[in-house]
Every structure is written in C-alpha cells, then in structure tokens.
Design a protein around this motif. Structure first.
Motif, PDB file in Angstrom:
ATOM      1  N   ARG A 214      25.780 -18.591  52.738  1.00 32.07           N
ATOM      2  CA  ARG A 214      24.256 -20.020  53.044  1.00 32.07           C
ATOM      3  C   ARG A 214      25.059 -21.153  52.562  1.00 32.07           C
ATOM      4  O   ARG A 214      24.025 -21.885  53.777  1.00 32.07           O
ATOM      5  CB  ARG A 214      23.313 -18.950  52.680  1.00 32.07           C
ATOM      6  N   ASN A 215      26.012 -21.371  52.249  1.00 34.48           N
ATOM      7  CA  ASN A 215      26.106 -22.852  52.491  1.00 34.48           C
ATOM      8  C   ASN A 215      27.218 -23.592  53.279  1.00 34.48           C
ATOM      9  O   ASN A 215      27.846 -22.784  53.137  1.00 34.48           O
ATOM     10  CB  ASN A 215      26.295 -23.520  50.733  1.00 34.48           C
ATOM     11  N   ASN A 216      26.665 -24.355  54.104  1.00 37.76           N
ATOM     12  CA  ASN A 216      27.912 -24.226  55.119  1.00 37.76           C
ATOM     13  C   ASN A 216      28.886 -24.909  55.016  1.00 37.76           C
ATOM     14  O   ASN A 216      30.054 -24.122  55.636  1.00 37.76           O
ATOM     15  CB  ASN A 216      26.702 -24.901  56.453  1.00 37.76           C
ATOM     16  N   ASP A 217      29.079 -25.409  54.219  1.00 37.50           N
ATOM     17  CA  ASP A 217      30.385 -26.290  53.521  1.00 37.50           C
ATOM     18  C   ASP A 217      31.046 -25.254  52.306  1.00 37.50           C
ATOM     19  O   ASP A 217      32.368 -25.203  53.393  1.00 37.50           O
ATOM     20  CB  ASP A 217      29.521 -27.680  52.899  1.00 37.50           C
ATOM     21  N   ILE A 218      30.312 -25.034  51.838  1.00 30.49           N
ATOM     22  CA  ILE A 218      31.671 -23.491  51.222  1.00 30.49           C
ATOM     23  C   ILE A 218      31.668 -22.573  52.083  1.00 30.49           C
ATOM     24  O   ILE A 218      32.830 -22.144  52.258  1.00 30.49           O
ATOM     25  CB  ILE A 218      30.962 -23.527  49.586  1.00 30.49           C
ATOM     26  N   ALA A 219      30.868 -22.409  52.996  1.00 31.85           N
ATOM     27  CA  ALA A 219      31.676 -21.248  53.846  1.00 31.85           C
ATOM     28  C   ALA A 219      32.639 -21.638  54.910  1.00 31.85           C
ATOM     29  O   ALA A 219      33.928 -20.704  54.939  1.00 31.85           O
ATOM     30  CB  ALA A 219      30.060 -20.784  54.761  1.00 31.85           C
ATOM     31  N   GLN A 220      33.161 -22.982  54.988  1.00 36.82           N
ATOM     32  CA  GLN A 220      33.492 -22.949  55.615  1.00 36.82           C
ATOM     33  C   GLN A 220      34.452 -23.499  55.266  1.00 36.82           C
ATOM     34  O   GLN A 220      35.906 -22.906  55.263  1.00 36.82           O
ATOM     35  CB  GLN A 220      33.491 -24.904  55.699  1.00 36.82           C
ATOM     36  N   ILE A 221      34.957 -24.010  53.777  1.00 37.62           N
ATOM     37  CA  ILE A 221      35.964 -23.931  53.080  1.00 37.62           C
ATOM     38  C   ILE A 221      36.205 -22.956  52.436  1.00 37.62           C
ATOM     39  O   ILE A 221      37.790 -22.157  52.557  1.00 37.62           O
ATOM     40  CB  ILE A 221      35.838 -24.612  51.169  1.00 37.62           C
ATOM     41  N   LEU A 222      35.910 -21.501  52.074  1.00 38.55           N
ATOM     42  CA  LEU A 222      35.519 -20.694  52.001  1.00 38.55           C
ATOM     43  C   LEU A 222      36.818 -19.013  53.160  1.00 38.55           C
ATOM     44  O   LEU A 222      36.691 -17.849  52.903  1.00 38.55           O
ATOM     45  CB  LEU A 222      34.850 -19.444  51.259  1.00 38.55           C
ATOM     46  N   LYS A 223      36.731 -19.899  54.417  1.00 41.03           N
ATOM     47  CA  LYS A 223      37.845 -19.430  55.207  1.00 41.03           C
ATOM     48  C   LYS A 223      38.532 -18.196  55.337  1.00 41.03           C
ATOM     49  O   LYS A 223      39.278 -18.579  54.846  1.00 41.03           O
ATOM     50  CB  LYS A 223      37.837 -20.268  56.832  1.00 41.03           C
ATOM     51  N   PRO A 224      38.672 -17.054  55.358  1.00 42.90           N
ATOM     52  CA  PRO A 224      39.562 -16.654  54.598  1.00 42.90           C
ATOM     53  C   PRO A 224      40.901 -16.086  55.710  1.00 42.90           C
ATOM     54  O   PRO A 224      40.041 -16.541  57.268  1.00 42.90           O
ATOM     55  CB  PRO A 224      39.220 -15.115  54.625  1.00 42.90           C
ATOM     56  N   GLU A 225      42.211 -16.010  55.895  1.00 48.11           N
ATOM     57  CA  GLU A 225      43.691 -16.256  57.339  1.00 48.11           C
ATOM     58  C   GLU A 225      43.097 -14.556  57.151  1.00 48.11           C
ATOM     59  O   GLU A 225      43.618 -14.146  58.317  1.00 48.11           O
ATOM     60  CB  GLU A 225      44.188 -16.075  56.061  1.00 48.11           C
TER      61      GLU A 225
ATOM     62  N   THR B 158      26.339  -4.661  54.067  1.00 49.52           N
ATOM     63  CA  THR B 158      24.701  -5.008  55.223  1.00 49.52           C
ATOM     64  C   THR B 158      24.234  -6.518  55.403  1.00 49.52           C
ATOM     65  O   THR B 158      23.989  -6.599  56.658  1.00 49.52           O
ATOM     66  CB  THR B 158      23.436  -4.814  54.559  1.00 49.52           C
ATOM     67  N   SER B 159      24.753  -7.236  54.282  1.00 50.97           N
ATOM     68  CA  SER B 159      24.518  -8.464  54.498  1.00 50.97           C
ATOM     69  C   SER B 159      25.123  -9.553  56.262  1.00 50.97           C
ATOM     70  O   SER B 159      25.851  -9.101  56.935  1.00 50.97           O
ATOM     71  CB  SER B 159      25.161  -9.504  53.423  1.00 50.97           C
ATOM     72  N   LYS B 160      23.968  -9.608  56.753  1.00 44.97           N
ATOM     73  CA  LYS B 160      23.913 -10.788  57.992  1.00 44.97           C
ATOM     74  C   LYS B 160      24.727 -11.563  58.074  1.00 44.97           C
ATOM     75  O   LYS B 160      25.316 -11.652  59.000  1.00 44.97           O
ATOM     76  CB  LYS B 160      22.478 -11.159  58.411  1.00 44.97           C
ATOM     77  N   VAL B 161      24.618 -12.441  57.279  1.00 51.25           N
ATOM     78  CA  VAL B 161      25.385 -13.457  56.650  1.00 51.25           C
ATOM     79  C   VAL B 161      26.548 -13.737  57.040  1.00 51.25           C
ATOM     80  O   VAL B 161      27.091 -14.234  57.636  1.00 51.25           O
ATOM     81  CB  VAL B 161      24.733 -13.865  54.754  1.00 51.25           C
ATOM     82  N   LEU B 162      27.012 -12.723  55.621  1.00 51.30           N
ATOM     83  CA  LEU B 162      28.666 -12.292  55.590  1.00 51.30           C
ATOM     84  C   LEU B 162      29.096 -11.545  57.094  1.00 51.30           C
ATOM     85  O   LEU B 162      30.980 -12.110  56.966  1.00 51.30           O
ATOM     86  CB  LEU B 162      28.872 -11.518  54.542  1.00 51.30           C
TER      87      LEU B 162
ATOM     88  N   LEU C 299      17.291 -22.765  47.505  1.00 46.49           N
ATOM     89  CA  LEU C 299      17.827 -23.623  46.148  1.00 46.49           C
ATOM     90  C   LEU C 299      19.178 -23.292  45.582  1.00 46.49           C
ATOM     91  O   LEU C 299      19.873 -24.175  45.096  1.00 46.49           O
ATOM     92  CB  LEU C 299      16.642 -23.752  45.248  1.00 46.49           C
ATOM     93  N   THR C 300      19.350 -22.131  45.507  1.00 44.86           N
ATOM     94  CA  THR C 300      20.802 -21.055  45.062  1.00 44.86           C
ATOM     95  C   THR C 300      22.358 -21.895  46.028  1.00 44.86           C
ATOM     96  O   THR C 300      23.014 -22.509  45.962  1.00 44.86           O
ATOM     97  CB  THR C 300      20.605 -20.003  45.138  1.00 44.86           C
ATOM     98  N   SER C 301      21.987 -21.533  47.361  1.00 44.45           N
ATOM     99  CA  SER C 301      22.266 -21.878  48.082  1.00 44.45           C
ATOM    100  C   SER C 301      22.785 -23.747  48.096  1.00 44.45           C
ATOM    101  O   SER C 301      24.230 -24.233  48.165  1.00 44.45           O
ATOM    102  CB  SER C 301      22.841 -21.846  49.491  1.00 44.45           C
ATOM    103  N   GLU C 302      21.882 -24.268  48.162  1.00 46.58           N
ATOM    104  CA  GLU C 302      22.248 -25.542  48.364  1.00 46.58           C
ATOM    105  C   GLU C 302      23.267 -26.323  47.018  1.00 46.58           C
ATOM    106  O   GLU C 302      23.320 -27.488  46.890  1.00 46.58           O
ATOM    107  CB  GLU C 302      20.763 -26.083  47.905  1.00 46.58           C
ATOM    108  N   SER C 303      22.679 -26.162  45.778  1.00 45.88           N
ATOM    109  CA  SER C 303      22.701 -26.432  44.635  1.00 45.88           C
ATOM    110  C   SER C 303      24.302 -26.015  43.886  1.00 45.88           C
ATOM    111  O   SER C 303      24.767 -26.833  42.970  1.00 45.88           O
ATOM    112  CB  SER C 303      22.082 -25.429  43.368  1.00 45.88           C
TER     113      SER C 303
END
Ligand SMILES: Cc1ncc(C[n+]2csc(CCOP(=O)(O)OP(=O)(O)O)c2C)c(N)n1
Length: 605
Positions: free
Chosen positions: A307-318, A328-332, A597-601
């Motif tokens: 849910r943290n966009n910056d982290i999601a960018q960094i963690l992009k898998p090949e 089930t997660s829609k975010v994933l 709060l979790t994703s922002e911290s």
C-alpha cells in the motif's frame, strides 16, 4: 430386515454378507457400494428419498462404508466436500430424484473449482416415466453441466452378469476420474424401476445363487496418488531453471492452497526458497505461516507493505513463482498486474490459474522436481539484496500490526484472526469462511509454529455451505475451528442438523456485525439509501436462541481475555458457538486507519 444369501442359506460369513440379494435393484445398489468400498471410499452421505432406496440400502448395509444421513442435500453436498477435503479421498453422495439432486449443485461447483473428489449418485426414474408428470421427475441428464469431470447415466438394473461387469467397471472408472488427473466431482445418474425396497424376488434369488462374489469383487484397493503425468521435467527444464537462477529480483508467492502432505510441502518450499534465495510471500490460507521457523525469508504483511507506493516501486520483481491460486489481496494483485513480472505458475493440474492474464508460463510439475534435477547449475546473480529489502519492511509492518493488535481492547474483527493464530492448540484445523474472515486471515494471521491446518472454500467463493463444509472437516478429526460472519452462518443453519451424527469438535467463532460488511469496502457503500437493505442485509438474529434451538453450546465474549480463554483449549466433542458482536462503523474506520498508518510509517533504509 434385509435378506442376504447368508441368512437365506444359513452359510457362514462370506463376502456376500453385506450385499442384499432380495431383488436385482438391491443387488445393483450392493455392487455399487462394495466396489466403492473396495476402491477406498470411506464415507457415503445419504439424503432421504424413495427412488434412491437401492443405493441407500446398499451403502448403509455395507460395513466397510461409513454412511451418514443428512436431510438437506445442499448441506449434504458440502458436508461431503468437507469430508473429502479432510481425507483426500472421494466421498460419495446419494440422493433421490428431482430437485433433491439439484440441491447438490453448489457443492459440485465448489468441488470442481477446488479440485475435491466427490462421487455423486443421483437416483432417477426409468425412461418411460420421464416427461410425463410421473412425479418427482426432472431432466437429470447432465444436470450439473460441465462441472463433473465424468458423467454417465447408468443402464437399468437387469439380472445379467455382463451388466454387473459393466457396472463394476463404470464405478471404478468414475472413482478414477474423481481423482485423476486432478480431484473433482463425477456424476452418475442411476435409474431404477420398482421395487425400491428390499422385497424378495424368488426368481432373482434363485438366479443369483451361483454368483461368485469373491472373484467378482477381487479389485485391488488402489491408491491413485503418486507421480502424475506432469511430474517429470522435460527438455525445457534446464532452460527454465537457468532463467530462475539468473535474476536479482525473484519472488515466490504461495497463495490459497490445500495440500495432502503439509510437512512435505513445507519442506520442499523451504528447499526451493533456499536454493533460489527468493523470499516467500505466504497467504494466510496456505499452510506456510504456521511453520515460520523453517523459513529464513517469510513475508506475511505484503498487503500493507504494497500500500506504500514508494516501497511498492522499489520492490517490483523481475520474476515470480506462483504456487496455488493467487492470494486474495487486491493490492497484491493490482501490483502484479501493473508490473507484469515474468511469472512461472507451478501447477500440478491442467487449470488456468492466471486471473491477471500476465506474462505467464505454466509449468505442470512441482517446482522441486525441477530444482533437484538441475541443482548443480551455477547462478550468475544473487537475489540477496532484494530479499533483504522485503525482510526489512516485513519486520516494520509486522511490528506495527502486532503493536496495534496487542493494545486494542475494542472488538476489532481482525483481532479474532490474530489471536487465533497465536493461541489455538497446536495442529488445530481452521476453516476461514468467505467474505471478511478469509481477508482477516490474510491481513492479520500472525506467523507461528503451531502447525495449524488451514481450510477454506475459495473455488467459487460462495457463502453457502460453509457450516456444513467445516463440520465435514471436523467430523472424526482433531478439534476444529470455524471463523465465520453472521450472514454466512445463517445461510447454512440446516448444516447444523448433522449434530446428531457429528463426532468431533467444532468451535464456531461468529463475527456478528449484523450483515455483509465486506460490502462496506466497495464503492456501493457510499450509496447508503440502498446499501443497508439490499447489500448489507442485516438479519437482526438472536444467535443465542438459534444456538439453543439446535442444542449447541453458546458463549458471547465481550473481552479479548475471555476470548483467549475460550480458544486456548478446545473441547473434545460437540459444536459450540462463540459470538463476538462487533460494530461495523468502528471496524471499517479502525481498519482503514490501521492500513494507512502502517503503510505510511514504513521506510526502506
Ligand atoms: C451463495 C452466495 N451468495 C452471495 C454471495 C455474495 N456475498 C459475498 S460476501 C457476502 C456477505 C457475507 O456476510 P457475512 O457472512 O456476515 O460476512 P461479513 O462480510 O460481514 O464478514 C455476500 C452476500 C456469495 N459469495 N455467495
């Protein structure tokens, strides 16, 4: 009293004993029962009716089979599904003709979609009594469409030895199709002319006298599990292996998956993740989170991390290895869809489980078959840096969620799942119902070493039949727990009628938020004038009275201390309901705030 050859001729006990020879219909039902028993079927669920008499007598009379009577065919179907999930063997269902059969439909769909073996035997009238208003007759030909892996209308019983061989072979084949190449339902429509009860037919009794049952039933009790068509790597194996090894950003995603041999599955997964050095993202509905100490790079908080966009960018898998259906997660799912990593779906069946239509290759084998074959090949890249990033954010997210949960005194629904994962006795079976319970398990199930066995109906995601499925899982098994919402429980109260025959222990944890609160998280929730009545559909039910009506033990917990006490030791037998009354307004707000709060911290250093 059922007449058998043994009684008739006063012989000593033989193989003929369980089979009723009174008339050809009874004998036909007896053959079906004996062949199923010889092949390894343990349980038969029988719903009442007249037309199914020969099947019911045949199965109830067979001592090798455990026959269980269940009134409502919809519950019966799901109870059978639960038994089959528990035992990993085909369970047979028997019902009468007409709409009785149609009530099996939802369980058949779920069985097909979640690859669970069921052998469905629907009784029918003979051809001359169809299409003429003869009563309780509907068109049962291919009643369940394409859902069964195998469908056959049996011929009418006749005193003809060749037909007995045909019957034996058809039943054996149906059994095989329920197991191979993957588990699923099969449907046999079984017509009978009268008589439908074990009345004596002297002519038949005389004719059958010399029947050699010992050689007729000399079937091998085969186990059809083992190596499958798909289990050996072919020439492309090395190519795949090299691609997997040569990446800096690889991820294993273990989604919703039920396996027969959990420990072996976990061991192989650990081996795979160690060999590749890839982190393992594990759904709460996989066995993995309950064996955490075996993994060095287990990730459970992916939903909130991404849910943290910056982290999601960094963690992009090949590259991604997908095992089981996607979490089930829609975010994933949205993150995978947007980034389209090269995805290897290791799937030991012929299913298409790529709902994202991604950059996907199906590999029809177990990933460890591949790994073991090529283990020596050197890799030119290391996944370590990527893996460490995941572990860093996992620690942060897990810490924040644990802090929230341990300090939350209010009745936040997610805390029930969190506490279950921490406090249940080792090895408990846990069934998570559709709707918010499966999501709460995914969001909040804490990594642990309790070896809990996770169950769910995620084939078609219905809220129907969940009580019955959980009872089927718990029957003659270790104590079990069902986490369920109020509407789903009400949808299947008929399932509770099994209580009379139920052996085992089921604790139903009822999250009563008065309605379907999953919908609170969908856009329709903004349209309040229509939302409550037609989407949330609160039923204002008094569950204490309902529990008493079915003779169940009932508790309402108002504090988490009480809840802990009630779940840390489970009773040896019986069905009990633990109700948690929650407030959906509070719940929705708390949950949104927690995720935000979790994703922002979180931050990557
Ligand atoms: C047979 C069936 N009918 C309808 C639905 C649509 N549906 C999905 S979730 C849900 C509400 C479930 O409510 P509840 O069990 O109380 O759980 P909550 O959402 O409150 O956690 C409904 C009606 C479904 N999945 N299956």
């Amino acid at each position: 009293m059922i007449t058998t050859i043994k009684e008739k001729e006063n012989e000593k006990e033989t193989i003929l004993e369980p089979i009723c020879y009174s008339n050809v219909n009874m004998f036909w039902g007896g053959i079906i029962a004996e062949v199923l028993a010889r092949l390894g079927v343990q349980y038969i669920v029988i719903s009442p009716g007249s037309r199914s008499g020969p099947l019911a007598v045949g199965c109830a009379n067979n001592k090798k089979l455990k026959a269980i009577p269940i009134l409502d065919e919809r519950s019966a179907g799901f109870f059978g599904l639960g038994l089959a999930k528990q035992t990993h063997r085909p369970v047979a269902l028997i019902c009468s003709s007409g709409t009785a059969a149609a009530n099996f439909y939802p369980a058949i769909i779920e069985a097909r979609m979640s690859k669970v073996p069921l052998i469905v035997l629907t009784a029918d009238r003979p051809g001359e009594l169809r299409e003429c208003h003869s009563g309780q007759t509907i068109d049962q030909i291919k009643l369940f469409g394409d859902y069964p892996a195998f469908y056959k209308e049996l011929t009418l019983p006749e005193a003809n030895i060749e037909l007995f061989y045909y019957l034996r072979q058809t039943i054996a084949y149906a059994f095989e199709r329920a197991m191979y190449p993957q588990g699923g339902p099969v449907h046999l429509n079984v017509p009978f002319r009268d008589p439908l009860a074990p009345v004596r037919d002297e002519h038949f009794l005389n004719w059958i006298k010399n029947f050699d049952a010992n050689s007729f039933f000399d079937l091998e009790a085969k186990s059809y599990r083992g190596e499958t068509l798909y289990s050996k790597p072919d020439a492309d194996g090395l190519k795949i292996y090299k691609q997997l090894k040569n990446t800096k950003k690889g991820l294993i995603i273990v989604g919703t998956i039920q396996v027969e041999k959990t420990e072996e599955f976990v061991r192989q997964l650990v081996e795979l993740s160690n060999e590749l050095g890839w982190p393992v993202l594990a759904e709460g509905l996989s066995p993995v989170r309950n064996y955490e100490s075996q993994f060095s790079n287990l990730i459970t908080r992916y939903d909130v991390i991404l849910r943290n966009n910056d982290i999601a960018q960094i963690l992009k898998p090949e590259q991604v290895i997908q095992i089981g259906n996607l979490p089930t997660s829609k975010v994933l799912r949205a993150w995978l869809k947007a980034n389209k990593p090269k995805t290897w779906v290791f799937e030991n069946s012929s299913d298409n489980n790529d709902p994202l239509h991604g950059n996907t290759t199906f590999v029809r084998m177990h990933p460890m078959s591949l790994m073991r074959q090529y283990k020596e090949s050197k890799s030119s890249h290391s996944n370590e840096e990527y893996s460490n990033l995941w572990k860093q954010v996992e620690r942060q997210a897990d810490g924040i969620i644990s802090e929230y949960m341990s300090t939350c005194d209010a009745m936040f629904e997610g805390k029930a799942a969190w506490l279950l994962s921490k406090c249940l006795p080792k090895g408990t079976n846990v069934f998570a119902a559709t709707s918010m319970p499966v999501r709460d398990v995914e969001y909040f199930w804490q990594r642990n070493n309790l070896e809990l066995q996770m169950y769910f109906n995620r084939g078609a995601n219905g809220i129907d039949g969940l009580v019955s499925t959980a009872l089927g899982i718990a029957h003659c098994n270790k104590p079990s727990v069902l986490l369920i919402g109020d509407l789903s429980l009400l949808h299947d109260t008929n399932g509770l009628l099994i209580k009379k025959y139920f052996q085992g222990s089921l604790t139903i944890i009822l999250i009563n938020n008065n309605g379907g609160r999953l919908f609170e998280f969908l856009p329709i929730a903004q349209f309040r004038d229509i939302f409550e009545e037609f989407f949330a559909t609160p039923q204002d039910m008094n569950f204490k009275k309902l529990a008493h009506c079915y003779g169940l033990e009932y508790y309402q917990t108002k504090t988490w201390e009480d809840f802990r006490e009630l779940i840390k030791i489970l009773p040896e037998r019986g069905i009990r309901v633990i109700e948690l009354i929650t407030d959906s307004h509070f719940d929705v707000a708390f949950r949104k705030n927690l995720f935000k709060l979790t994703s922002e911290s979180m931050k990557i250093e």
